[in-house]
Design an enzyme around this catalytic site. Structure first.
Site, PDB file in Angstrom:
ATOM      1  N   ARG A 127       0.812  -1.204   0.000  1.00 48.05           N
ATOM      2  CA  ARG A 127       0.000   0.000   0.000  1.00 48.05           C
ATOM      3  C   ARG A 127       0.848   1.258   0.000  1.00 48.05           C
ATOM      4  O   ARG A 127       0.538   2.239  -0.639  1.00 48.05           O
ATOM      5  CB  ARG A 127      -0.896  -0.035   1.245  1.00 48.05           C
ATOM      6  CG  ARG A 127      -1.586   1.254   1.563  1.00 48.05           C
ATOM      7  CD  ARG A 127      -2.765   1.007   2.466  1.00 48.05           C
ATOM      8  NE  ARG A 127      -3.660   0.038   1.879  1.00 48.05           N
ATOM      9  CZ  ARG A 127      -4.450  -0.784   2.564  1.00 48.05           C
ATOM     10  NH1 ARG A 127      -4.438  -0.765   3.865  1.00 48.05           N
ATOM     11  NH2 ARG A 127      -5.235  -1.623   1.940  1.00 48.05           N
ATOM     12  N   TYR A 128       1.908   1.244   0.780  1.00 48.40           N
ATOM     13  CA  TYR A 128       2.778   2.410   0.903  1.00 48.40           C
ATOM     14  C   TYR A 128       3.980   2.253  -0.019  1.00 48.40           C
ATOM     15  O   TYR A 128       4.319   1.136  -0.396  1.00 48.40           O
ATOM     16  CB  TYR A 128       3.258   2.547   2.348  1.00 48.40           C
ATOM     17  CG  TYR A 128       2.161   2.829   3.344  1.00 48.40           C
ATOM     18  CD1 TYR A 128       1.599   4.097   3.437  1.00 48.40           C
ATOM     19  CD2 TYR A 128       1.679   1.839   4.194  1.00 48.40           C
ATOM     20  CE1 TYR A 128       0.600   4.364   4.356  1.00 48.40           C
ATOM     21  CE2 TYR A 128       0.678   2.097   5.121  1.00 48.40           C
ATOM     22  CZ  TYR A 128       0.144   3.360   5.196  1.00 48.40           C
ATOM     23  OH  TYR A 128      -0.829   3.634   6.109  1.00 48.40           O
ATOM     24  N   ARG A 131       7.235   0.215   2.010  1.00 50.54           N
ATOM     25  CA  ARG A 131       7.068  -0.868   2.981  1.00 50.54           C
ATOM     26  C   ARG A 131       5.808  -1.652   2.663  1.00 50.54           C
ATOM     27  O   ARG A 131       4.896  -1.139   2.009  1.00 50.54           O
ATOM     28  CB  ARG A 131       6.980  -0.301   4.395  1.00 50.54           C
ATOM     29  CG  ARG A 131       5.897   0.750   4.582  1.00 50.54           C
ATOM     30  CD  ARG A 131       6.297   1.702   5.707  1.00 50.54           C
ATOM     31  NE  ARG A 131       5.223   2.621   6.083  1.00 50.54           N
ATOM     32  CZ  ARG A 131       4.945   3.726   5.413  1.00 50.54           C
ATOM     33  NH1 ARG A 131       5.609   4.038   4.321  1.00 50.54           N
ATOM     34  NH2 ARG A 131       3.969   4.515   5.814  1.00 50.54           N
ATOM     35  N   CYS A 140      -3.863 -18.145  14.953  1.00 54.91           N
ATOM     36  CA  CYS A 140      -3.733 -17.400  16.194  1.00 54.91           C
ATOM     37  C   CYS A 140      -4.035 -18.353  17.339  1.00 54.91           C
ATOM     38  O   CYS A 140      -4.827 -19.280  17.184  1.00 54.91           O
ATOM     39  CB  CYS A 140      -4.738 -16.254  16.219  1.00 54.91           C
ATOM     40  SG  CYS A 140      -4.181 -14.809  15.313  1.00 54.91           S
ATOM     41  N   CYS A 144      -9.262 -12.972  18.913  1.00 57.62           N
ATOM     42  CA  CYS A 144      -9.711 -11.738  19.546  1.00 57.62           C
ATOM     43  C   CYS A 144     -11.043 -11.349  18.912  1.00 57.62           C
ATOM     44  O   CYS A 144     -11.178 -11.368  17.696  1.00 57.62           O
ATOM     45  CB  CYS A 144      -8.692 -10.634  19.340  1.00 57.62           C
ATOM     46  SG  CYS A 144      -7.093 -11.052  20.036  1.00 57.62           S
ATOM     47  N   CYS A 147     -10.990  -8.603  16.155  1.00 58.38           N
ATOM     48  CA  CYS A 147     -10.026  -8.784  15.060  1.00 58.38           C
ATOM     49  C   CYS A 147     -10.481  -8.066  13.786  1.00 58.38           C
ATOM     50  O   CYS A 147     -11.608  -8.220  13.339  1.00 58.38           O
ATOM     51  CB  CYS A 147      -9.843 -10.264  14.760  1.00 58.38           C
ATOM     52  SG  CYS A 147      -8.614 -10.563  13.466  1.00 58.38           S
ATOM     53  N   ARG A 149      -9.257  -8.679  10.905  1.00 60.77           N
ATOM     54  CA  ARG A 149      -9.309  -9.693   9.834  1.00 60.77           C
ATOM     55  C   ARG A 149     -10.262 -10.814  10.226  1.00 60.77           C
ATOM     56  O   ARG A 149     -10.017 -11.986   9.951  1.00 60.77           O
ATOM     57  CB  ARG A 149      -7.904 -10.240   9.557  1.00 60.77           C
ATOM     58  CG  ARG A 149      -6.930  -9.145   9.202  1.00 60.77           C
ATOM     59  CD  ARG A 149      -5.674  -9.586   8.499  1.00 60.77           C
ATOM     60  NE  ARG A 149      -4.871  -8.385   8.253  1.00 60.77           N
ATOM     61  CZ  ARG A 149      -3.830  -8.021   9.019  1.00 60.77           C
ATOM     62  NH1 ARG A 149      -3.441  -8.764  10.034  1.00 60.77           N
ATOM     63  NH2 ARG A 149      -3.178  -6.903   8.743  1.00 60.77           N
ATOM     64  N   ASP A 308     -11.879  -0.610  13.201  1.00 58.66           N
ATOM     65  CA  ASP A 308     -12.202  -0.671  11.776  1.00 58.66           C
ATOM     66  C   ASP A 308     -13.679  -0.989  11.518  1.00 58.66           C
ATOM     67  O   ASP A 308     -14.409  -1.387  12.412  1.00 58.66           O
ATOM     68  CB  ASP A 308     -11.342  -1.740  11.096  1.00 58.66           C
ATOM     69  CG  ASP A 308      -9.888  -1.308  10.988  1.00 58.66           C
ATOM     70  OD1 ASP A 308      -9.652  -0.102  10.840  1.00 58.66           O
ATOM     71  OD2 ASP A 308      -9.002  -2.182  11.064  1.00 58.66           O
ATOM     72  N   ASP A 345      -7.687   3.980  10.087  1.00 58.90           N
ATOM     73  CA  ASP A 345      -7.208   3.289   8.884  1.00 58.90           C
ATOM     74  C   ASP A 345      -8.302   3.473   7.833  1.00 58.90           C
ATOM     75  O   ASP A 345      -9.424   3.017   8.021  1.00 58.90           O
ATOM     76  CB  ASP A 345      -6.926   1.814   9.180  1.00 58.90           C
ATOM     77  CG  ASP A 345      -5.729   1.293   8.399  1.00 58.90           C
ATOM     78  OD1 ASP A 345      -5.464   1.831   7.298  1.00 58.90           O
ATOM     79  OD2 ASP A 345      -5.064   0.355   8.870  1.00 58.90           O
ATOM     80  N   LYS A 352      -3.253   4.590   6.974  1.00 51.84           N
ATOM     81  CA  LYS A 352      -3.531   5.163   8.299  1.00 51.84           C
ATOM     82  C   LYS A 352      -3.506   6.684   8.252  1.00 51.84           C
ATOM     83  O   LYS A 352      -2.549   7.273   7.763  1.00 51.84           O
ATOM     84  CB  LYS A 352      -2.490   4.649   9.288  1.00 51.84           C
ATOM     85  CG  LYS A 352      -2.515   3.142   9.417  1.00 51.84           C
ATOM     86  CD  LYS A 352      -1.372   2.645  10.268  1.00 51.84           C
ATOM     87  CE  LYS A 352      -1.337   1.140  10.314  1.00 51.84           C
ATOM     88  NZ  LYS A 352      -0.836   0.543   9.045  1.00 51.84           N
TER      89      LYS A 352
HETATM   90  C1  LIG Z   1       0.034  -0.339   8.872  1.00 53.69           C
HETATM   91  C2  LIG Z   1       0.490  -0.830   7.606  1.00 53.69           C
HETATM   92  C3  LIG Z   1       1.832  -0.674   7.230  1.00 53.69           C
HETATM   93  C4  LIG Z   1       2.863  -0.011   8.118  1.00 53.69           C
HETATM   94  O1  LIG Z   1       2.532   1.314   8.348  1.00 53.69           O
HETATM   95  P1  LIG Z   1       3.446   2.201   9.306  1.00 53.69           P
HETATM   96  O2  LIG Z   1       2.704   3.498   9.436  1.00 53.69           O
HETATM   97  O3  LIG Z   1       4.763   2.338   8.657  1.00 53.69           O
HETATM   98  O4  LIG Z   1       3.555   1.475  10.613  1.00 53.69           O
HETATM   99  C5  LIG Z   1       2.205  -1.146   6.001  1.00 53.69           C
HETATM  100  N1  LIG Z   1       1.315  -1.719   5.163  1.00 53.69           N
HETATM  101  C6  LIG Z   1       0.017  -1.866   5.496  1.00 53.69           C
HETATM  102  C7  LIG Z   1      -0.912  -2.484   4.509  1.00 53.69           C
HETATM  103  C8  LIG Z   1      -0.436  -1.430   6.727  1.00 53.69           C
HETATM  104  O5  LIG Z   1      -1.719  -1.586   7.056  1.00 53.69           O
END
Ligand SMILES: *Cc1c(COP(=O)(O)O)cnc(C)c1O
Length: 445
Positions: A127-128, A131, A140, A144, A147, A149, A308, A345, A352
């Site tokens: 997504r980002y 990362r 698990c 929870c 959850c 998911r 969520d 989110d 986020k």
């Molecule tokens: C939360 C998340 C991350 C990591 O986000 P950070 O703000 O760097 O902690 C990466 N990918 C996805 C899909 C996420 O939901």
């Protein structure tokens, strides 16, 4: 007082252990494999072990709930339930099904964060820019109730095979922009030491992977899984960061603290991601106690999540205002490093989004008016002349001497683009607003 509480826990654990298995008692309690073999998955066993009895009608509703969202509680977590006041108990609420989970509102979404849509290969959500999220475990120890998911819980209680994991690893290998890999699940610590060791080794062979993060709820629900062997293995793979999920101070028991100590002593930086949950921690005092207990145990609060829009979580949701109110009670009132970032989110997969109280009260040409946590209103005089470096992203010829290798390839994205000099963009407009559609129609007509 704390001593009393400990003995109550120990007595409860002993009673539960003996009921589960007459041959064993507390000696096995701290063996995580014993805990896993004796996970509670049905109402009968729950009733026998806790002494709680549900009425006929109530039981039928709970059964219906379990049919949709299965039940699984570790004996350890079960022993933390206050059986005398279980209806309002935060441990009970997070672990035992509530028939309200079956209420689906029209705003509920199966996969609200669009994790499956942003998935280039199974298990990965990218997504980002730099990362990604890599789900390496479908299991698990405890389910929870909150959850995110939930759609997947109890589905295929299996561990992805090496060839499935390799597909994810290959994607990361082929995507040089990824410098941070976030392992989650399920719970990554449900994998064997050997399997996790193999995954970490493969990831660390990739030159552009700089850090690996592990997201886990194990220290809160099955702390005995954090064994010396596991920690020794993790240590080999530094830099490893671990994010835990503690939602209530009562989860930080002596056993949980012991597991945290092992991780921290291994040089693993620890963060915590809490979920804001109605009836569990939607109170500034509970939240502050949780955060203080975390930092005492060397865990840095990282995120506080707005609950969520996943199906089955309706009864756990608070208004966003509750979260902002809690942040108002924290910022300035306690240590900066004890304050998490409160985030929503974005439904649909926007990632986020941080949310905070407002601190800028007003703004003039060269003065900004701010308020602090006490309500003091102050003004900050901005400089009359500020020599800004014009930035055309040509770092080679810049006086600032950043000397960033490859920085000239860096491009501003999103709102940062609007603030930059080098980019001519003056507005970010959603593609198909009525206004834009009209404009385009006119052009074509
Ligand atoms: C939360 C998340 C991350 C990591 O986000 P950070 O703000 O760097 O902690 C990466 N990918 C996805 C899909 C996420 O939901």
């Amino acid at each position: 007082m704390i001593g009393d509480r400990m003995t109550i826990y120990n007595k409860r654990q002993k009673a539960i252990a003996e009921k589960i298995d007459t041959e064993t008692s507390l000696s096995n309690w701290k063996d995580y494999k014993w805990q896993l073999r004796n996970v509670i998955k049905d109402i009968d066993t729950f009733e026998i072990l806790t002494g709680i009895k549900f009425g006929k009608k109530e039981r039928r509703q709970i059964e219906k709930t379990i049919a949709k969202f299965p039940l699984s509680i570790t004996p350890y977590y079960l022993s933390l339930i206050d059986t005398n006041e279980y209806q309002t108990d935060p441990i009970f609420k997070q672990s035992f099904p509530d028939p309200q989970e079956l209420i689906v509102t029209k705003y509920d979404i199966k996969d609200p964060l669009a994790e499956d849509k942003d998935s280039p290969v199974p298990g990965i959500t990218h997504r980002y820019p730099d990362r990604l999220l890599f789900l390496i475990s479908n299991i698990c120890s405890m389910y929870c109730r909150h959850c995110t998911r939930k759609r997947k819980v109890g589905d295929v209680d299996s561990i992805p095979s090496k060839s499935e994991i390799m597909k994810g690893i290959r994607y990361i290998k082929d995507t040089p922009a990824v410098r941070d890999v976030l392992l989650s699940g399920g719970d990554p610590f449900m994998l064997s030491d050997g399997y996790l060791d193999w995954i970490l080794t493969e990831l660390q062979k990739i030159p552009h992977v700089e850090v690996i993060r592990i997201g886990t709820r194990i220290p809160a629900v099955l702390p005995y899984r954090i064994t010396n062997d596991l920690v020794e293995m993790l240590k080999k793979h530094h830099p490893i960061w671990v994010n835990t999920q503690f939602n209530h101070p009562r989860e930080l028991t002596a056993s949980a603290k012991e597991s945290i100590k092992k991780l921290a002593d291994a040089g693993i930086p620890l963060g915590n991601q809490s979920v804001l949950l109605a009836g569990v921690n939607d109170c500034p005092r509970i939240m502050k106690t949780l955060l203080h207990t975390l930092v005492q145990n060397r865990i840095r609060p990282y995120y506080l999540y707005q609950c969520d829009l996943s199906e089955g979580l309706n009864h756990f949701r608070t208004p966003v205002g509750k979260g902002i109110e809690i942040m108002e009670h924290l910022i300035g009132h306690t240590s900066g490093f004890a304050v998490p970032r409160y985030v929503v989110d974005a439904p649909g997969g926007g990632g986020k989004i941080p949310v905070m109280p407002h601190y800028i009260v007003s703004w003039g040409t060269n003065k900004v008016v701010l308020r602090n946590y006490e309500g003091v209103i102050t003004s900050y005089k901005e400089p009359d002349s500020y020599q800004e470096y014009f930035c055309d992203r040509n770092c080679k010829e810049c006086d600032l001497q950043l000397n960033l290798e490859g920085a000239d390839e860096f491009n501003a994205v999103g709102i940062a683009k609007l603030l930059s000099d080098f980019d001519k963009t003056i507005t970010l407009t959603p593609k198909e607003t009525e206004r834009i559609v009209r404009r385009n129609d006119k052009k074509e007509g």
